[in-house]
Design a protein around this motif. Structure first.
Motif, mmCIF file in Angstrom:
data_model
loop_
_atom_site.group_PDB
_atom_site.id
_atom_site.type_symbol
_atom_site.label_atom_id
_atom_site.label_comp_id
_atom_site.label_asym_id
_atom_site.label_seq_id
_atom_site.Cartn_x
_atom_site.Cartn_y
_atom_site.Cartn_z
ATOM 1 N N ILE A 48 1.116 -0.917 -0.256
ATOM 2 C CA ILE A 48 0.006 -0.143 0.217
ATOM 3 C C ILE A 48 0.793 1.525 0.157
ATOM 4 C CG2 ILE A 48 -1.482 1.366 1.591
ATOM 5 C CD1 ILE A 48 -3.060 -1.391 2.081
ATOM 6 N N VAL A 49 1.913 1.427 0.556
ATOM 7 C CA VAL A 49 2.639 2.856 0.895
ATOM 8 C C VAL A 49 3.575 2.463 -0.338
ATOM 9 C CG1 VAL A 49 5.107 3.510 2.111
ATOM 10 C CG2 VAL A 49 3.242 2.337 3.427
ATOM 11 N N GLN A 50 4.004 1.416 -1.033
ATOM 12 C CA GLN A 50 4.616 1.375 -2.220
ATOM 13 C C GLN A 50 3.665 1.701 -3.310
ATOM 14 O OE1 GLN A 50 6.405 -2.132 -3.355
ATOM 15 N NE2 GLN A 50 8.217 -1.754 -1.363
ATOM 16 N N GLU A 51 2.174 1.551 -3.253
ATOM 17 C CA GLU A 51 1.069 2.263 -4.885
ATOM 18 C C GLU A 51 1.597 3.265 -3.749
ATOM 19 O OE1 GLU A 51 -1.865 -0.177 -4.814
ATOM 20 O OE2 GLU A 51 -3.155 1.116 -5.626
ATOM 21 N N ALA A 52 1.389 3.950 -2.703
ATOM 22 C CA ALA A 52 0.943 5.632 -2.463
ATOM 23 C C ALA A 52 2.505 6.507 -3.105
ATOM 24 C CB ALA A 52 0.722 5.549 -0.838
ATOM 25 N N PHE A 53 3.122 5.956 -3.023
ATOM 26 C CA PHE A 53 4.647 6.897 -3.590
ATOM 27 C C PHE A 53 4.399 6.792 -4.449
ATOM 28 C CE2 PHE A 53 6.038 6.823 0.744
ATOM 29 C CZ PHE A 53 7.089 8.015 0.844
ATOM 30 N N VAL A 54 3.558 5.664 -5.720
ATOM 31 C CA VAL A 54 3.856 5.602 -7.319
ATOM 32 C C VAL A 54 2.681 6.847 -7.875
ATOM 33 C CG1 VAL A 54 2.660 4.183 -8.771
ATOM 34 C CG2 VAL A 54 3.966 3.171 -7.467
ATOM 35 N N LYS A 55 1.574 6.830 -7.153
ATOM 36 C CA LYS A 55 0.021 7.840 -7.049
ATOM 37 C C LYS A 55 1.139 9.540 -6.622
ATOM 38 C CE LYS A 55 -4.155 4.816 -5.598
ATOM 39 N NZ LYS A 55 -4.591 5.571 -6.993
ATOM 40 N N LEU A 56 1.456 9.519 -6.080
ATOM 41 C CA LEU A 56 2.495 10.149 -5.454
ATOM 42 C C LEU A 56 3.029 11.213 -6.750
ATOM 43 C CD1 LEU A 56 2.832 12.704 -4.448
ATOM 44 C CD2 LEU A 56 4.759 11.636 -3.044
ATOM 45 N N THR A 77 -3.080 8.912 0.970
ATOM 46 C CA THR A 77 -3.345 7.833 0.472
ATOM 47 C C THR A 77 -3.706 6.775 1.206
ATOM 48 O OG1 THR A 77 -2.630 9.364 -1.696
ATOM 49 C CG2 THR A 77 -2.502 7.096 -1.704
ATOM 50 N N VAL A 78 -2.738 6.413 1.183
ATOM 51 C CA VAL A 78 -2.317 4.912 2.535
ATOM 52 C C VAL A 78 -3.522 5.082 3.107
ATOM 53 C CG1 VAL A 78 -0.811 4.226 4.384
ATOM 54 C CG2 VAL A 78 0.464 6.067 2.535
ATOM 55 N N LYS A 79 -4.089 5.704 4.098
ATOM 56 C CA LYS A 79 -5.484 5.196 4.667
ATOM 57 C C LYS A 79 -7.012 5.309 3.687
ATOM 58 C CE LYS A 79 -8.744 8.788 5.452
ATOM 59 N NZ LYS A 79 -9.689 9.778 6.175
ATOM 60 N N ASN A 80 -6.436 5.830 3.030
ATOM 61 C CA ASN A 80 -8.089 4.554 1.854
ATOM 62 C C ASN A 80 -7.301 3.748 1.205
ATOM 63 O OD1 ASN A 80 -9.360 7.557 2.122
ATOM 64 N ND2 ASN A 80 -8.280 8.665 -0.134
ATOM 65 N N LEU A 81 -6.328 3.587 0.723
ATOM 66 C CA LEU A 81 -5.737 2.080 0.325
ATOM 67 C C LEU A 81 -5.596 1.353 1.026
ATOM 68 C CD1 LEU A 81 -3.094 3.488 -2.487
ATOM 69 C CD2 LEU A 81 -4.987 2.562 -2.687
ATOM 70 N N SER A 82 -5.396 1.957 2.322
ATOM 71 C CA SER A 82 -6.163 0.946 3.446
ATOM 72 C C SER A 82 -7.616 0.231 3.716
ATOM 73 C CB SER A 82 -5.348 1.017 4.583
ATOM 74 O OG SER A 82 -3.665 1.454 4.560
ATOM 75 N N LEU A 83 -8.344 1.141 3.558
ATOM 76 C CA LEU A 83 -9.346 1.134 3.347
ATOM 77 C C LEU A 83 -9.940 0.231 2.700
ATOM 78 C CD1 LEU A 83 -10.882 4.518 5.260
ATOM 79 C CD2 LEU A 83 -10.421 1.940 6.575
ATOM 80 N N ASN A 84 -9.580 0.622 1.308
ATOM 81 C CA ASN A 84 -9.584 0.049 -0.235
ATOM 82 C C ASN A 84 -10.280 -1.555 0.209
ATOM 83 O OD1 ASN A 84 -10.803 1.787 -0.902
ATOM 84 N ND2 ASN A 84 -8.869 1.945 -1.996
ATOM 85 N N VAL A 85 -8.448 -2.092 0.731
ATOM 86 C CA VAL A 85 -8.355 -3.826 1.102
ATOM 87 C C VAL A 85 -9.177 -4.420 2.650
ATOM 88 C CG1 VAL A 85 -5.948 -5.097 2.152
ATOM 89 C CG2 VAL A 85 -5.784 -3.523 0.394
ATOM 90 N N ILE A 86 -9.292 -3.083 2.982
ATOM 91 C CA ILE A 86 -10.214 -3.682 4.424
ATOM 92 C C ILE A 86 -11.766 -3.942 3.616
ATOM 93 C CG2 ILE A 86 -12.029 -3.277 6.537
ATOM 94 C CD1 ILE A 86 -9.183 -1.769 7.598
ATOM 95 N N ARG A 87 -12.070 -3.165 2.683
ATOM 96 C CA ARG A 87 -13.693 -3.640 2.044
ATOM 97 C C ARG A 87 -13.750 -4.327 1.200
ATOM 98 N NH1 ARG A 87 -13.030 1.683 0.339
ATOM 99 N NH2 ARG A 87 -13.651 3.546 2.268
#
Length: 191
Positions: A48-56, A77-87
């Motif tokens: 997720i953190v790597q994806e956040a940096f790619v988005k950045l 971004t990390v919060k939203n990506l993490s919540l997406n994983v949970i969902r």
């Protein structure tokens, strides 16, 4: 566009790359810990953190190039990506049973996770700034959980020396971290 302005533009892009790399070096562990607090999976948190940096990196042209705004962007971004994983996983059921009655964490756990990540980062930084002998003893004692005798045997010094240096390290850490904890408390109370 003349050659000198084109050259300056290339230098600006290169300096942004350096800024993003230093931001990555500074925030990566904090963001992984923050994501882990939400999803409870280390590998997914790192992804997720790597994806956040790619988005950045993909949005760097549209973002304000200040450390604070980029940091906020990354945390969101990390919060939203993490919540997406949970969902999108079975973790939702277990997470709801343990902590919540909804399908997304409330703001309070998110704020607590951010604060935990920041405080731990500051503690690690303060320990890293200690003189070498104090740092070594602190790492062995507090982070590896070794007893004074084990540390003394490993370092080849007396147990009394370990006790004194550990006490001195705690005093030094207390001085460095008092202002941070005061700021965090003031921030938390203002919520």
């Amino acid at each position: 566009m003349d050659i000198s302005s084109a050259f300056l533009r290339v230098e600006e892009v290169e300096s942004q790359e350096v800024d993003i790399k230093s931001l990555f070096d500074t925030l990566y562990d904090r963001l992984v810990y923050f994501s882990y607090q939400i999803i409870r999976n280390q590998e997914q948190a790192e992804d997720i953190v790597q994806e956040a940096f790619v988005k950045l990196w993909g949005n760097k042209e549209t973002l304000v190039n200040s450390e604070q705004s980029l940091k906020s962007y990354l945390y969101n971004t990390v919060k939203n990506l993490s919540l997406n994983v949970i969902r999108h996983s079975k973790v939702v059921d277990r997470y709801m049973q343990l902590n919540l009655r909804g399908d997304e964490p409330m703001d309070a756990p998110i704020v607590e996770a951010i604060m935990s990540a920041e405080v731990l980062s500051q503690i690690h930084k303060a320990v890293a700034d200690l003189p070498q002998q104090y740092k070594t003893i602190s790492l062995l004692s507090f982070f590896e959980g070794k007893k004074n005798q084990e540390i003394a045997d490993e370092l080849g010094i007396s147990v009394n020396t370990i006790k004194k240096q550990k006490q001195k390290a705690i005093q030094m850490l207390r001085l460095k971290l008092t202002s941070l904890l005061s700021l965090m408390l003031a921030f938390f109370l203002s919520l």
